[in-house]
Design a protein around this motif. Structure first.
Motif, PDB file in Angstrom:
ATOM      1  N   ASP B  17      31.453  40.124  29.604  1.00 39.83           N
ATOM      2  CA  ASP B  17      32.421  39.660  30.301  1.00 39.83           C
ATOM      3  C   ASP B  17      33.920  39.591  29.245  1.00 39.83           C
ATOM      4  O   ASP B  17      33.884  39.317  28.108  1.00 39.83           O
ATOM      5  CB  ASP B  17      32.719  38.394  30.901  1.00 39.83           C
ATOM      6  N   ASP B  19      36.791  37.748  29.183  1.00 42.51           N
ATOM      7  CA  ASP B  19      36.974  36.387  28.712  1.00 42.51           C
ATOM      8  C   ASP B  19      35.936  36.178  27.508  1.00 42.51           C
ATOM      9  O   ASP B  19      36.521  35.621  26.567  1.00 42.51           O
ATOM     10  CB  ASP B  19      37.215  35.355  29.783  1.00 42.51           C
ATOM     11  N   LEU B  68      26.644  51.001  36.954  1.00 41.43           N
ATOM     12  CA  LEU B  68      26.910  49.500  37.342  1.00 41.43           C
ATOM     13  C   LEU B  68      27.660  48.941  36.082  1.00 41.43           C
ATOM     14  O   LEU B  68      28.379  48.205  35.964  1.00 41.43           O
ATOM     15  CB  LEU B  68      25.940  48.643  37.691  1.00 41.43           C
ATOM     16  N   LEU B  69      26.767  49.372  34.908  1.00 39.78           N
ATOM     17  CA  LEU B  69      27.169  48.853  33.500  1.00 39.78           C
ATOM     18  C   LEU B  69      28.647  49.286  32.977  1.00 39.78           C
ATOM     19  O   LEU B  69      28.746  50.438  33.095  1.00 39.78           O
ATOM     20  CB  LEU B  69      26.095  49.075  32.742  1.00 39.78           C
ATOM     21  N   PRO B  70      29.509  48.384  32.668  1.00 35.03           N
ATOM     22  CA  PRO B  70      30.861  49.016  32.532  1.00 35.03           C
ATOM     23  C   PRO B  70      30.740  49.683  31.131  1.00 35.03           C
ATOM     24  O   PRO B  70      29.862  49.458  30.244  1.00 35.03           O
ATOM     25  CB  PRO B  70      31.898  47.687  32.053  1.00 35.03           C
ATOM     26  N   LEU B  78      36.026  39.630  34.648  1.00 28.38           N
ATOM     27  CA  LEU B  78      35.975  38.058  33.938  1.00 28.38           C
ATOM     28  C   LEU B  78      34.953  37.520  34.450  1.00 28.38           C
ATOM     29  O   LEU B  78      34.274  37.859  35.576  1.00 28.38           O
ATOM     30  CB  LEU B  78      37.239  37.523  34.683  1.00 28.38           C
ATOM     31  N   SER B  79      34.341  36.506  33.624  1.00 21.13           N
ATOM     32  CA  SER B  79      33.296  35.521  34.207  1.00 21.13           C
ATOM     33  C   SER B  79      33.380  34.733  35.296  1.00 21.13           C
ATOM     34  O   SER B  79      32.556  34.440  35.957  1.00 21.13           O
ATOM     35  CB  SER B  79      32.606  34.728  32.836  1.00 21.13           C
ATOM     36  N   LYS B  80      34.599  34.501  35.600  1.00 18.50           N
ATOM     37  CA  LYS B  80      35.145  33.701  36.739  1.00 18.50           C
ATOM     38  C   LYS B  80      36.298  34.274  37.309  1.00 18.50           C
ATOM     39  O   LYS B  80      37.130  34.931  36.785  1.00 18.50           O
ATOM     40  CB  LYS B  80      35.374  32.319  36.378  1.00 18.50           C
ATOM     41  N   PHE B  81      36.355  33.941  38.758  1.00 21.01           N
ATOM     42  CA  PHE B  81      37.534  34.594  39.485  1.00 21.01           C
ATOM     43  C   PHE B  81      37.777  36.069  39.305  1.00 21.01           C
ATOM     44  O   PHE B  81      38.922  36.545  39.128  1.00 21.01           O
ATOM     45  CB  PHE B  81      38.802  33.800  39.020  1.00 21.01           C
ATOM     46  N   PHE B  83      36.964  38.565  41.337  1.00 17.69           N
ATOM     47  CA  PHE B  83      37.304  39.128  42.740  1.00 17.69           C
ATOM     48  C   PHE B  83      37.416  40.692  42.482  1.00 17.69           C
ATOM     49  O   PHE B  83      38.489  41.217  42.552  1.00 17.69           O
ATOM     50  CB  PHE B  83      38.849  38.873  42.868  1.00 17.69           C
ATOM     51  N   GLY B  87      40.789  40.018  39.089  1.00 19.60           N
ATOM     52  CA  GLY B  87      40.881  38.852  38.026  1.00 19.60           C
ATOM     53  C   GLY B  87      41.152  39.466  36.525  1.00 19.60           C
ATOM     54  O   GLY B  87      42.162  39.137  35.907  1.00 19.60           O
ATOM     55  N   LEU B  90      44.492  41.127  36.096  1.00 19.72           N
ATOM     56  CA  LEU B  90      45.400  40.072  35.978  1.00 19.72           C
ATOM     57  C   LEU B  90      45.585  39.640  34.931  1.00 19.72           C
ATOM     58  O   LEU B  90      46.699  39.445  34.138  1.00 19.72           O
ATOM     59  CB  LEU B  90      45.329  38.865  37.001  1.00 19.72           C
ATOM     60  N   MET B  91      44.297  39.217  34.163  1.00 15.50           N
ATOM     61  CA  MET B  91      44.260  38.781  32.826  1.00 15.50           C
ATOM     62  C   MET B  91      44.784  39.685  31.831  1.00 15.50           C
ATOM     63  O   MET B  91      45.525  39.493  30.896  1.00 15.50           O
ATOM     64  CB  MET B  91      42.995  38.516  32.525  1.00 15.50           C
ATOM     65  N   LEU B  93      46.908  42.244  32.262  1.00 16.33           N
ATOM     66  CA  LEU B  93      48.400  42.134  32.313  1.00 16.33           C
ATOM     67  C   LEU B  93      49.097  40.774  31.819  1.00 16.33           C
ATOM     68  O   LEU B  93      49.911  40.598  30.902  1.00 16.33           O
ATOM     69  CB  LEU B  93      49.003  41.805  33.730  1.00 16.33           C
ATOM     70  N   LEU B  94      48.520  39.619  32.026  1.00 15.06           N
ATOM     71  CA  LEU B  94      49.238  38.406  31.261  1.00 15.06           C
ATOM     72  C   LEU B  94      48.967  38.502  29.932  1.00 15.06           C
ATOM     73  O   LEU B  94      49.991  38.177  29.002  1.00 15.06           O
ATOM     74  CB  LEU B  94      48.133  36.993  31.797  1.00 15.06           C
TER      75      LEU B  94
END
Lengths: 161, 161, 161
Positions: B17, B19, B68-70, B78-81, B83, B87, B90-91, B93-94
């Motif tokens: 992941d 993050d 399936l494997l990136p 991300l490991s959370k959020f 979507f 997510g 967005l991360m 971009l941030l």
């Protein structure tokens, strides 16, 4: 443990999940109770546990992330079987029924036992969090990877949770 | 850190992941910059970060998993959020907006700082990955649990991420 | 490893996922084979790996949780790409095709190599599990955070998985 070596525990709390945070604080509190110097490094999602308010977001992107990120220990979910918050609510109910300590109890105990909280500067920058949005605690200081390495190298036990 | 003990950090990077990988590489690069001998053991999903191409799959099952494997750090979520990738986007971009280092920057820095990469042989076998599908790096070698134990026992800090 | 220091490995197995459990048992078995004293602390979801039967639930809430929680290593899913069990099934198929060891094989080997299993008392209480619902193994004992700290402080390597 070798004689002369100081008892220390350094935890990187990357996860903000209820179940993982409970595991982290349970070990941390037990260690502090046993005379260990304990350091918890809150990074990424883990920082959400220290938020006392949602705070303002600068720009749409930051607003979105700050809205998604839970505020404080009452709002976190489970790492598994969360079912959009239901799992977390059930777990909280189970904990209350059993008379076991809640995450809030454990965090309060960690503070009473003078456990050091370090908030990762880089994560706060990325997520757009400001120090004044975090809970007030005199042993909560900002830090970075170097801070962690320094404390971890002096600790007998290191965990990434 | 006791005098005479070599400064070492051994990380098992199980997660692929965005993050978690960023956390791992941030600590690893800081340690290498501070004179630590650093070893990162890429296992299971973590190996996806080392893939430079998708490669061929033998049989339907392996083809599915390799699909399936990136492939590489640009494709991780991300490991959370997460979507379904939103997510992660967005991360990214941030991170770009903040001027903080991206995962690719961190991996590049890890290589410049001569961090040792070990690719878990058993995981590669299970996922059907071949060495020629991984990024070229002279400090990338195959290894197994015994390799990890040997390096970890000689390291001051060990983390499973 | 410094001379005179006993070779020890302490793992907190928080996750009950197939992939993470396989990583934990692979390292644990390799260490035991190399003369390490190995302790695995099964906490939260990790305890599901030790369940031999579903058992009775007291009250609706507990019944629900005991129903959701997998029973034994054959029923666990993947931490990523699980797709409601499909990913886990595919992974098991891949492992069988490759002739690599399954999670059941690894757990059996861990027992043959006399690895110590500790079941976290607090987690069992919260999830409503009873000792008689766990697999029979003479080196399986109940324990708590203090037990972990004691073993971890005496171990060269500690991991939270």
């Amino acid at each position: 443990m070798e004689t002369g070596e100081k008892k220390g525990l350094s935890i990187i709390l990357f996860s903000g999940d209820l179940d993982k945070a409970m595991a982290a604080f349970t070990i941390a509190c037990a260690a502090a109770g046993d005379g260990y110097s304990v350091y918890i490094f809150f990074t990424f999602w883990g920082i959400s546990l220290l938020r006392k308010e949602r705070g303002e977001g600068r720009g749409v992107l930051e607003k979105m992330f700050k809205l998604l990120l839970p505020v404080g220990p009452e709002k976190t979910g489970l790492s598994k079987f969360n079912f959009y918050g239901l799992g977390g609510a059930l777990m909280r109910l189970l904990i209350r029924k059993r008379g076991t300590q809640s995450l809030q109890d454990l965090i309060k105990m960690a503070m009473e036992r003078k456990i050091n909280f370090i908030a990762c500067r880089a994560s706060m920058k990325i997520l757009g969090l400001r120090s004044e949005e975090l809970i007030p605690y005199d042993l909560l200081t900002p830090g970075d990877a170097e801070t962690f390495l320094q404390k971890a190298a002096a600790s007998r036990i290191q965990l990434f949770i």
